[in-house]
Design an enzyme around this catalytic site. Structure first.
Site, PDB file in Angstrom:
ATOM      1  N   GLU A  37       0.945  -1.297  -0.029  1.00 36.63           N
ATOM      2  CA  GLU A  37      -0.041  -0.102   0.072  1.00 36.63           C
ATOM      3  C   GLU A  37       0.932   1.135   0.017  1.00 36.63           C
ATOM      4  O   GLU A  37       1.727   1.284   0.955  1.00 36.63           O
ATOM      5  CB  GLU A  37      -0.777  -0.031   1.281  1.00 36.63           C
ATOM      6  CG  GLU A  37      -1.605   1.322   1.217  1.00 36.63           C
ATOM      7  CD  GLU A  37      -2.654   1.628   0.034  1.00 36.63           C
ATOM      8  OE1 GLU A  37      -2.615   2.686  -0.243  1.00 36.63           O
ATOM      9  OE2 GLU A  37      -3.467   0.502  -0.015  1.00 36.63           O
ATOM     10  N   GLY A 185     -20.248  18.557 -11.716  1.00 33.83           N
ATOM     11  CA  GLY A 185     -20.533  17.384 -11.618  1.00 33.83           C
ATOM     12  C   GLY A 185     -21.922  17.075 -10.800  1.00 33.83           C
ATOM     13  O   GLY A 185     -21.883  17.368  -9.542  1.00 33.83           O
ATOM     14  N   GLY A 190     -21.432  14.875  -6.002  1.00 29.38           N
ATOM     15  CA  GLY A 190     -21.892  16.262  -6.277  1.00 29.38           C
ATOM     16  C   GLY A 190     -23.040  16.446  -5.332  1.00 29.38           C
ATOM     17  O   GLY A 190     -23.323  17.421  -4.631  1.00 29.38           O
ATOM     18  N   HIS A 449     -46.596  -2.250  12.906  1.00 29.71           N
ATOM     19  CA  HIS A 449     -47.227  -0.902  12.759  1.00 29.71           C
ATOM     20  C   HIS A 449     -46.593  -0.241  14.019  1.00 29.71           C
ATOM     21  O   HIS A 449     -46.618  -0.617  15.273  1.00 29.71           O
ATOM     22  CB  HIS A 449     -48.703  -0.903  12.909  1.00 29.71           C
ATOM     23  CG  HIS A 449     -49.363   0.149  12.647  1.00 29.71           C
ATOM     24  ND1 HIS A 449     -49.476   1.150  11.863  1.00 29.71           N
ATOM     25  CD2 HIS A 449     -49.890   0.975  14.016  1.00 29.71           C
ATOM     26  CE1 HIS A 449     -50.231   2.284  11.956  1.00 29.71           C
ATOM     27  NE2 HIS A 449     -50.300   2.122  13.327  1.00 29.71           N
TER      28      HIS A 449
END
Length: 467
Positions: A37, A185, A190, A449
Protein backbone atom coordinates in the site's frame (compact mmCIF):
# COMPACT_ATOMS: atom_id res chain seq x y z
CA UNK A 1 23.55 -2.84 -4.99
CA UNK A 2 21.44 -5.95 -5.47
CA UNK A 3 17.74 -5.69 -4.77
CA UNK A 4 16.41 -8.28 -2.32
CA UNK A 5 13.72 -10.64 -3.62
CA UNK A 6 10.78 -11.73 -1.50
CA UNK A 7 8.72 -14.71 -2.64
CA UNK A 8 5.17 -15.31 -1.48
CA UNK A 9 2.05 -17.25 -2.45
CA UNK A 10 -0.08 -14.16 -3.09
CA UNK A 11 0.73 -10.50 -3.67
CA UNK A 12 -2.02 -7.91 -3.19
CA UNK A 13 -1.42 -4.40 -4.53
CA UNK A 14 -3.70 -2.00 -2.68
CA UNK A 15 -5.32 -2.09 0.73
CA UNK A 16 -8.95 -1.67 -0.31
CA UNK A 17 -12.27 -3.30 0.46
CA UNK A 18 -11.41 -6.35 -1.68
CA UNK A 19 -7.70 -6.64 -0.91
CA UNK A 20 -7.83 -6.55 2.88
CA UNK A 21 -10.32 -9.38 3.49
CA UNK A 22 -8.66 -11.42 0.74
CA UNK A 23 -5.31 -11.09 2.50
CA UNK A 24 -6.86 -12.34 5.72
CA UNK A 25 -8.69 -15.24 4.05
CA UNK A 26 -5.61 -16.42 2.16
CA UNK A 27 -3.42 -16.15 5.26
CA UNK A 28 -5.91 -18.15 7.31
CA UNK A 29 -5.76 -20.83 4.63
CA UNK A 30 -2.01 -21.07 5.14
CA UNK A 31 -0.88 -18.92 2.23
CA UNK A 32 2.04 -16.52 2.57
CA UNK A 33 0.69 -13.07 1.65
CA UNK A 34 2.36 -9.75 0.87
CA UNK A 35 0.19 -6.64 0.73
CA UNK A 36 1.59 -3.39 -0.71
CA UNK A 37 0.00 0.00 0.00
CA UNK A 38 1.49 3.33 -1.02
CA UNK A 39 -1.03 5.54 0.74
CA UNK A 40 -3.31 4.80 3.70
CA UNK A 41 -4.42 1.36 4.78
CA UNK A 42 -8.11 0.85 4.22
CA UNK A 43 -8.45 2.21 0.71
CA UNK A 44 -10.78 4.91 -0.52
CA UNK A 45 -13.95 3.87 1.32
CA UNK A 46 -12.45 4.27 4.77
CA UNK A 47 -10.14 7.20 4.11
CA UNK A 48 -11.88 9.55 1.67
CA UNK A 49 -15.03 7.84 0.45
CA UNK A 50 -18.07 6.32 2.10
CA UNK A 51 -17.10 6.46 5.76
CA UNK A 52 -15.89 10.08 6.11
CA UNK A 53 -18.58 11.49 3.82
CA UNK A 54 -21.37 9.71 5.67
CA UNK A 55 -19.96 10.80 9.02
CA UNK A 56 -20.13 14.43 7.92
CA UNK A 57 -23.57 13.92 6.38
CA UNK A 58 -24.72 12.85 9.83
CA UNK A 59 -23.65 16.26 11.13
CA UNK A 60 -25.58 17.97 8.32
CA UNK A 61 -28.64 15.92 9.29
CA UNK A 62 -28.36 17.17 12.88
CA UNK A 63 -28.17 20.74 11.59
CA UNK A 64 -31.38 20.22 9.68
CA UNK A 65 -33.10 18.68 12.69
CA UNK A 66 -32.24 21.69 14.84
CA UNK A 67 -33.24 24.11 12.07
CA UNK A 68 -36.68 22.48 11.75
CA UNK A 69 -37.24 21.79 15.46
CA UNK A 70 -39.99 24.43 15.73
CA UNK A 71 -42.11 22.40 13.27
CA UNK A 72 -42.20 19.67 15.92
CA UNK A 73 -43.13 22.01 18.76
CA UNK A 74 -39.56 22.30 20.03
CA UNK A 75 -38.03 25.76 20.50
CA UNK A 76 -34.33 25.91 19.71
CA UNK A 77 -31.86 28.58 18.69
CA UNK A 78 -30.57 28.60 15.13
CA UNK A 79 -27.90 25.92 14.56
CA UNK A 80 -24.29 27.09 14.30
CA UNK A 81 -22.22 24.41 12.54
CA UNK A 82 -18.56 24.29 13.62
CA UNK A 83 -16.74 22.79 10.65
CA UNK A 84 -13.56 22.20 12.65
CA UNK A 85 -15.50 20.16 15.20
CA UNK A 86 -17.41 18.33 12.45
CA UNK A 87 -14.16 17.38 10.72
CA UNK A 88 -12.57 16.39 14.04
CA UNK A 89 -15.47 14.02 14.73
CA UNK A 90 -15.07 12.56 11.26
CA UNK A 91 -11.32 12.16 11.75
CA UNK A 92 -11.82 10.30 15.05
CA UNK A 93 -14.19 7.84 13.39
CA UNK A 94 -11.85 7.29 10.46
CA UNK A 95 -8.80 6.81 12.70
CA UNK A 96 -10.68 4.12 14.59
CA UNK A 97 -11.40 2.33 11.33
CA UNK A 98 -7.79 2.70 10.14
CA UNK A 99 -6.47 1.31 13.40
CA UNK A 100 -8.78 -1.68 13.04
CA UNK A 101 -7.48 -2.41 9.54
CA UNK A 102 -3.88 -2.13 10.70
CA UNK A 103 -4.47 -4.46 13.65
CA UNK A 104 -6.14 -7.01 11.42
CA UNK A 105 -3.37 -6.99 8.83
CA UNK A 106 -0.32 -6.73 11.06
CA UNK A 107 -1.21 -8.22 14.45
CA UNK A 108 -4.33 -10.35 14.39
CA UNK A 109 -3.46 -12.56 11.44
CA UNK A 110 -0.12 -14.32 10.96
CA UNK A 111 1.19 -14.81 7.46
CA UNK A 112 0.64 -11.27 6.13
CA UNK A 113 3.54 -8.93 5.38
CA UNK A 114 2.56 -5.29 4.80
CA UNK A 115 4.91 -3.16 2.69
CA UNK A 116 4.39 0.60 2.54
CA UNK A 117 5.49 1.80 -0.86
CA UNK A 118 4.78 1.97 -4.58
CA UNK A 119 4.48 -1.23 -6.60
CA UNK A 120 5.16 -1.59 -10.33
CA UNK A 121 5.32 -4.73 -12.45
CA UNK A 122 8.64 -5.71 -13.96
CA UNK A 123 7.28 -8.97 -15.39
CA UNK A 124 4.13 -11.04 -15.32
CA UNK A 125 4.66 -12.27 -11.77
CA UNK A 126 7.33 -9.92 -10.44
CA UNK A 127 6.76 -6.51 -8.87
CA UNK A 128 9.27 -3.92 -7.80
CA UNK A 129 8.25 -2.11 -4.60
CA UNK A 130 9.85 1.26 -3.87
CA UNK A 131 9.49 1.56 -0.12
CA UNK A 132 8.81 4.79 1.75
CA UNK A 133 12.45 5.10 2.77
CA UNK A 134 13.64 4.78 -0.83
CA UNK A 135 14.82 1.18 -0.66
CA UNK A 136 13.60 -1.29 -3.25
CA UNK A 137 12.18 -4.77 -2.85
CA UNK A 138 11.32 -7.30 -5.56
CA UNK A 139 8.29 -9.45 -4.83
CA UNK A 140 7.40 -12.55 -6.83
CA UNK A 141 4.15 -14.49 -6.56
CA UNK A 142 2.13 -16.93 -8.66
CA UNK A 143 -1.03 -15.03 -7.68
CA UNK A 144 -1.21 -11.24 -7.92
CA UNK A 145 -4.29 -9.12 -7.17
CA UNK A 146 -4.53 -5.50 -8.35
CA UNK A 147 -6.73 -3.51 -5.94
CA UNK A 148 -5.46 0.03 -6.48
CA UNK A 149 -8.81 1.81 -6.87
CA UNK A 150 -9.41 5.17 -8.50
CA UNK A 151 -8.86 8.89 -8.04
CA UNK A 152 -10.84 11.95 -9.08
CA UNK A 153 -10.99 12.50 -12.82
CA UNK A 154 -10.12 16.04 -13.84
CA UNK A 155 -11.91 17.42 -16.90
CA UNK A 156 -9.86 19.10 -19.61
CA UNK A 157 -11.11 22.64 -19.01
CA UNK A 158 -8.82 25.58 -19.83
CA UNK A 159 -7.56 27.23 -16.66
CA UNK A 160 -8.77 24.52 -14.28
CA UNK A 161 -5.39 22.99 -13.44
CA UNK A 162 -3.78 26.43 -13.02
CA UNK A 163 -6.59 27.68 -10.79
CA UNK A 164 -6.46 24.78 -8.36
CA UNK A 165 -9.51 22.96 -7.03
CA UNK A 166 -10.82 20.57 -4.40
CA UNK A 167 -11.55 16.88 -4.95
CA UNK A 168 -13.45 14.55 -2.62
CA UNK A 169 -10.17 14.13 -0.69
CA UNK A 170 -9.37 17.77 0.10
CA UNK A 171 -12.92 18.94 0.77
CA UNK A 172 -13.16 16.49 3.68
CA UNK A 173 -10.40 18.35 5.51
CA UNK A 174 -11.60 21.95 5.15
CA UNK A 175 -11.55 23.76 8.49
CA UNK A 176 -13.43 26.88 7.39
CA UNK A 177 -16.86 26.84 5.83
CA UNK A 178 -16.87 27.90 2.15
CA UNK A 179 -18.80 31.09 1.55
CA UNK A 180 -19.85 29.90 -1.92
CA UNK A 181 -19.04 26.37 -3.07
CA UNK A 182 -19.09 25.66 -6.80
CA UNK A 183 -19.47 21.97 -7.70
CA UNK A 184 -18.68 20.51 -11.11
CA UNK A 185 -20.67 17.29 -11.55
CA UNK A 186 -24.21 16.15 -10.80
CA UNK A 187 -23.51 12.56 -9.75
CA UNK A 188 -24.03 11.18 -6.27
CA UNK A 189 -20.82 12.73 -4.90
CA UNK A 190 -21.81 16.20 -6.08
CA UNK A 191 -25.33 15.78 -4.66
CA UNK A 192 -24.18 14.58 -1.26
CA UNK A 193 -21.56 17.29 -0.84
CA UNK A 194 -23.92 19.92 -2.26
CA UNK A 195 -26.72 19.25 0.20
CA UNK A 196 -24.25 18.81 3.06
CA UNK A 197 -22.50 22.16 2.65
CA UNK A 198 -25.74 23.98 1.92
CA UNK A 199 -27.07 22.76 5.25
CA UNK A 200 -23.84 23.78 6.93
CA UNK A 201 -24.55 27.29 5.64
CA UNK A 202 -22.56 27.65 2.43
CA UNK A 203 -24.08 28.98 -0.73
CA UNK A 204 -23.86 26.13 -3.25
CA UNK A 205 -24.03 26.14 -7.05
CA UNK A 206 -23.99 22.77 -8.80
CA UNK A 207 -22.98 22.71 -12.47
CA UNK A 208 -23.87 19.70 -14.64
CA UNK A 209 -23.35 19.18 -18.39
CA UNK A 210 -26.43 16.94 -18.79
CA UNK A 211 -29.99 18.22 -18.81
CA UNK A 212 -30.70 16.62 -15.43
CA UNK A 213 -29.00 15.26 -12.34
CA UNK A 214 -28.37 11.52 -12.01
CA UNK A 215 -28.87 11.20 -15.76
CA UNK A 216 -29.01 7.39 -15.66
CA UNK A 217 -32.10 7.41 -13.45
CA UNK A 218 -35.72 7.66 -14.62
CA UNK A 219 -36.99 11.17 -15.24
CA UNK A 220 -39.36 11.12 -12.24
CA UNK A 221 -36.49 10.21 -9.92
CA UNK A 222 -34.32 12.99 -11.36
CA UNK A 223 -37.13 15.53 -11.03
CA UNK A 224 -37.74 14.59 -7.40
CA UNK A 225 -34.05 14.89 -6.53
CA UNK A 226 -33.76 18.25 -8.29
CA UNK A 227 -36.83 19.55 -6.48
CA UNK A 228 -35.37 18.52 -3.12
CA UNK A 229 -32.03 20.20 -3.74
CA UNK A 230 -33.74 23.35 -4.99
CA UNK A 231 -35.86 23.37 -1.83
CA UNK A 232 -32.63 23.14 0.17
CA UNK A 233 -31.38 26.24 -1.64
CA UNK A 234 -28.84 24.58 -3.94
CA UNK A 235 -28.60 26.45 -7.24
CA UNK A 236 -28.67 24.07 -10.20
CA UNK A 237 -27.09 25.01 -13.53
CA UNK A 238 -27.91 22.24 -16.01
CA UNK A 239 -26.88 21.69 -19.63
CA UNK A 240 -23.78 23.71 -18.88
CA UNK A 241 -20.52 23.32 -20.78
CA UNK A 242 -17.75 24.92 -18.73
CA UNK A 243 -15.45 26.72 -21.15
CA UNK A 244 -12.94 28.23 -18.77
CA UNK A 245 -11.98 28.47 -15.10
CA UNK A 246 -10.04 31.35 -13.61
CA UNK A 247 -9.09 32.52 -10.12
CA UNK A 248 -8.15 36.05 -9.10
CA UNK A 249 -5.62 37.20 -6.52
CA UNK A 250 -8.30 37.23 -3.81
CA UNK A 251 -8.95 33.53 -4.45
CA UNK A 252 -12.32 34.05 -6.14
CA UNK A 253 -13.18 31.53 -8.85
CA UNK A 254 -14.97 32.37 -12.08
CA UNK A 255 -16.49 29.61 -14.20
CA UNK A 256 -17.48 30.60 -17.71
CA UNK A 257 -20.15 28.22 -19.01
CA UNK A 258 -22.33 27.93 -22.09
CA UNK A 259 -25.96 27.18 -21.24
CA UNK A 260 -29.26 27.10 -23.19
CA UNK A 261 -29.86 30.61 -21.82
CA UNK A 262 -26.53 31.89 -23.08
CA UNK A 263 -23.13 32.35 -21.51
CA UNK A 264 -22.98 32.49 -17.72
CA UNK A 265 -20.21 33.55 -15.38
CA UNK A 266 -20.42 31.76 -12.06
CA UNK A 267 -18.42 33.08 -9.12
CA UNK A 268 -17.45 31.24 -5.95
CA UNK A 269 -14.88 31.02 -3.17
CA UNK A 270 -14.27 27.24 -3.48
CA UNK A 271 -14.43 24.77 -6.37
CA UNK A 272 -15.12 21.04 -6.02
CA UNK A 273 -14.50 18.79 -9.03
CA UNK A 274 -16.80 15.74 -8.89
CA UNK A 275 -16.95 14.70 -12.54
CA UNK A 276 -16.09 11.03 -12.20
CA UNK A 277 -13.12 8.80 -11.46
CA UNK A 278 -10.01 7.54 -13.22
CA UNK A 279 -8.18 4.29 -12.36
CA UNK A 280 -4.87 4.21 -10.50
CA UNK A 281 -3.11 2.13 -13.13
CA UNK A 282 -0.92 4.59 -15.02
CA UNK A 283 2.13 3.96 -12.81
CA UNK A 284 1.76 0.21 -12.20
CA UNK A 285 3.96 -0.90 -15.11
CA UNK A 286 1.15 -2.99 -16.59
CA UNK A 287 2.84 -2.98 -20.00
CA UNK A 288 5.81 -4.84 -18.52
CA UNK A 289 3.46 -7.64 -17.53
CA UNK A 290 1.37 -7.49 -20.69
CA UNK A 291 -1.80 -6.79 -18.71
CA UNK A 292 -4.57 -5.42 -20.92
CA UNK A 293 -6.58 -2.30 -20.10
CA UNK A 294 -9.36 -0.39 -21.82
CA UNK A 295 -8.94 3.06 -23.35
CA UNK A 296 -9.48 4.73 -19.96
CA UNK A 297 -6.90 2.60 -18.14
CA UNK A 298 -9.25 0.20 -16.36
CA UNK A 299 -7.89 -3.35 -16.12
CA UNK A 300 -9.89 -5.74 -18.28
CA UNK A 301 -11.16 -8.88 -16.53
CA UNK A 302 -13.45 -11.82 -17.23
CA UNK A 303 -16.42 -12.82 -15.08
CA UNK A 304 -14.05 -14.44 -12.55
CA UNK A 305 -12.01 -11.20 -12.31
CA UNK A 306 -9.01 -12.73 -14.08
CA UNK A 307 -6.91 -10.55 -16.38
CA UNK A 308 -5.43 -11.82 -19.62
CA UNK A 309 -2.30 -12.84 -17.67
CA UNK A 310 -2.68 -16.14 -15.88
CA UNK A 311 -2.68 -15.76 -12.11
CA UNK A 312 -3.24 -11.98 -12.17
CA UNK A 313 -6.59 -10.59 -11.02
CA UNK A 314 -8.11 -7.11 -10.72
CA UNK A 315 -10.50 -6.32 -7.88
CA UNK A 316 -12.69 -3.37 -6.94
CA UNK A 317 -12.94 -0.07 -8.76
CA UNK A 318 -9.81 -0.64 -10.86
CA UNK A 319 -11.69 -2.81 -13.36
CA UNK A 320 -14.58 -1.57 -15.52
CA UNK A 321 -18.07 -1.45 -14.07
CA UNK A 322 -20.02 0.23 -11.28
CA UNK A 323 -17.82 1.53 -8.47
CA UNK A 324 -19.24 0.70 -5.07
CA UNK A 325 -17.69 -0.62 -1.87
CA UNK A 326 -20.17 -3.47 -1.62
CA UNK A 327 -19.26 -4.66 -5.11
CA UNK A 328 -15.55 -4.50 -4.27
CA UNK A 329 -16.21 -6.64 -1.21
CA UNK A 330 -18.16 -9.09 -3.36
CA UNK A 331 -15.17 -9.24 -5.72
CA UNK A 332 -13.23 -10.59 -2.74
CA UNK A 333 -15.89 -13.25 -2.16
CA UNK A 334 -15.90 -14.29 -5.83
CA UNK A 335 -12.12 -14.81 -5.79
CA UNK A 336 -12.05 -16.35 -2.30
CA UNK A 337 -14.69 -18.93 -3.20
CA UNK A 338 -12.94 -19.84 -6.44
CA UNK A 339 -9.47 -20.18 -4.93
CA UNK A 340 -10.25 -21.63 -1.51
CA UNK A 341 -13.63 -23.36 -1.79
CA UNK A 342 -13.78 -24.61 -5.37
CA UNK A 343 -16.91 -22.57 -6.13
CA UNK A 344 -17.32 -20.56 -9.32
CA UNK A 345 -19.55 -17.51 -9.41
CA UNK A 346 -19.75 -14.75 -11.99
CA UNK A 347 -18.91 -11.22 -10.92
CA UNK A 348 -21.03 -10.03 -13.84
CA UNK A 349 -24.25 -11.75 -12.74
CA UNK A 350 -25.09 -10.13 -9.44
CA UNK A 351 -27.51 -7.51 -8.14
CA UNK A 352 -26.51 -3.84 -8.13
CA UNK A 353 -28.01 -2.10 -5.12
CA UNK A 354 -26.89 1.43 -4.28
CA UNK A 355 -27.92 4.38 -2.18
CA UNK A 356 -27.46 8.12 -2.69
CA UNK A 357 -27.21 9.46 0.86
CA UNK A 358 -29.00 12.71 0.36
CA UNK A 359 -32.00 13.47 2.53
CA UNK A 360 -34.27 11.79 1.52
CA UNK A 361 -32.11 8.86 0.49
CA UNK A 362 -32.40 7.32 -2.95
CA UNK A 363 -32.25 3.53 -2.77
CA UNK A 364 -32.00 1.70 -6.12
CA UNK A 365 -32.06 -1.99 -7.04
CA UNK A 366 -32.71 -3.85 -10.28
CA UNK A 367 -34.14 -2.36 -13.45
CA UNK A 368 -35.32 1.19 -13.95
CA UNK A 369 -38.21 1.90 -16.29
CA UNK A 370 -35.91 3.16 -19.03
CA UNK A 371 -33.79 0.00 -18.72
CA UNK A 372 -36.85 -2.25 -18.88
CA UNK A 373 -38.10 -0.44 -21.99
CA UNK A 374 -34.66 -0.60 -23.60
CA UNK A 375 -34.53 -4.37 -22.95
CA UNK A 376 -38.14 -4.73 -24.18
CA UNK A 377 -39.24 -6.37 -20.94
CA UNK A 378 -43.00 -6.06 -20.29
CA UNK A 379 -43.70 -4.74 -16.80
CA UNK A 380 -46.23 -3.29 -14.42
CA UNK A 381 -45.30 -0.28 -12.32
CA UNK A 382 -46.53 1.06 -8.99
CA UNK A 383 -45.73 4.52 -7.66
CA UNK A 384 -46.79 6.08 -4.37
CA UNK A 385 -45.92 9.41 -2.71
CA UNK A 386 -44.25 9.12 0.67
CA UNK A 387 -46.64 11.61 2.24
CA UNK A 388 -49.41 8.94 2.41
CA UNK A 389 -47.29 6.62 4.58
CA UNK A 390 -48.29 6.70 8.25
CA UNK A 391 -44.71 6.70 9.51
CA UNK A 392 -43.93 9.66 7.24
CA UNK A 393 -46.79 11.70 8.70
CA UNK A 394 -45.71 10.89 12.26
CA UNK A 395 -42.05 11.78 11.72
CA UNK A 396 -42.53 14.67 9.30
CA UNK A 397 -40.40 13.06 6.61
CA UNK A 398 -43.03 13.34 3.90
CA UNK A 399 -40.87 14.18 0.87
CA UNK A 400 -40.32 11.68 -1.93
CA UNK A 401 -41.95 8.69 -3.55
CA UNK A 402 -41.60 4.92 -3.95
CA UNK A 403 -41.65 3.06 -7.25
CA UNK A 404 -41.46 -0.65 -8.08
CA UNK A 405 -41.46 -2.62 -11.33
CA UNK A 406 -43.02 -6.09 -11.53
CA UNK A 407 -42.84 -8.63 -14.37
CA UNK A 408 -45.66 -10.70 -15.82
CA UNK A 409 -45.07 -13.43 -13.23
CA UNK A 410 -45.61 -10.85 -10.47
CA UNK A 411 -41.96 -10.91 -9.40
CA UNK A 412 -40.09 -7.69 -8.72
CA UNK A 413 -37.81 -6.37 -11.45
CA UNK A 414 -36.54 -3.27 -9.68
CA UNK A 415 -37.28 -0.39 -7.36
CA UNK A 416 -36.42 3.25 -6.75
CA UNK A 417 -37.15 4.41 -3.21
CA UNK A 418 -36.68 8.15 -2.70
CA UNK A 419 -37.61 8.39 0.94
CA UNK A 420 -36.46 8.62 4.50
CA UNK A 421 -34.77 5.24 5.13
CA UNK A 422 -34.82 4.70 1.36
CA UNK A 423 -31.72 2.53 1.49
CA UNK A 424 -33.19 0.23 4.12
CA UNK A 425 -36.52 -0.09 2.28
CA UNK A 426 -34.66 -0.85 -0.95
CA UNK A 427 -32.70 -3.57 0.85
CA UNK A 428 -35.96 -5.19 1.97
CA UNK A 429 -37.10 -5.28 -1.65
CA UNK A 430 -33.72 -6.70 -2.67
CA UNK A 431 -34.18 -9.56 -0.19
CA UNK A 432 -37.61 -10.23 -1.63
CA UNK A 433 -36.11 -10.30 -5.12
CA UNK A 434 -33.40 -12.72 -3.98
CA UNK A 435 -36.08 -14.96 -2.48
CA UNK A 436 -38.18 -14.68 -5.66
CA UNK A 437 -41.20 -13.51 -3.68
CA UNK A 438 -44.19 -12.23 -5.61
CA UNK A 439 -45.57 -8.76 -5.12
CA UNK A 440 -48.73 -10.29 -3.59
CA UNK A 441 -46.63 -11.99 -0.91
CA UNK A 442 -45.10 -8.67 0.06
CA UNK A 443 -48.42 -6.89 -0.16
CA UNK A 444 -49.98 -9.42 2.24
CA UNK A 445 -47.05 -9.65 4.67
CA UNK A 446 -47.86 -8.59 8.24
CA UNK A 447 -45.41 -5.78 8.94
CA UNK A 448 -45.22 -4.18 12.37
CA UNK A 449 -47.18 -0.97 12.78
CA UNK A 450 -46.17 1.82 12.46
CA UNK A 451 -42.99 1.21 10.43
CA UNK A 452 -41.67 2.37 7.09
CA UNK A 453 -41.91 -1.24 5.88
CA UNK A 454 -45.69 -1.01 6.17
CA UNK A 455 -45.65 1.07 3.00
CA UNK A 456 -45.13 -2.16 1.04
CA UNK A 457 -48.64 -3.26 2.00
CA UNK A 458 -50.04 -0.34 0.03
CA UNK A 459 -47.45 0.23 -2.70
CA UNK A 460 -48.16 -2.93 -4.68
CA UNK A 461 -51.90 -2.23 -4.68
CA UNK A 462 -51.15 0.57 -7.16
CA UNK A 463 -49.69 -1.60 -9.92
CA UNK A 464 -50.66 -0.64 -13.47
CA UNK A 465 -49.42 -1.95 -16.80
CA UNK A 466 -46.72 0.24 -18.27
CA UNK A 467 -47.67 2.03 -21.46
Amino acid sequence: MAVATLSCDALIIGSGQAGNPLATALARAGRKVVLVEKNLLGGSCINYGCSPVKAMLASAERVQQVATAAEYGVQASAPRPDLRAIVARKDAIIQQLRDGVRRNLTREQAGITVLHGHAAFTGQHTVRVTLEGGQEQLVTAPLIFINTGTRAAVPDVPGLAESGFLTNVEILDLKELPEHLLILGGGYLGLEFGQMFRRFGSRVTLVEHADRLLEHEDSDVCAAMQAQLAADGVELVLEAEVRRVSRNKAGQYTLTASTPDGERRLHGTHLLVATGRTPNTDDLGLDAAGIETDERGYVLVNERLQTNVRGVYALGDVHPGPQFTHLAYDDYRVVRDALLHGKRRSAKARPLPYVVFTEPQLGRIGLSEQQARHQKIPYHVASMPVRVVGRALQTGYTTGFMKVLVDERRRILGAAIFSEQGGELMSMIQLAMAGRLTCEQLQDTVFAHPTWAEALNNLFAKLVKAR
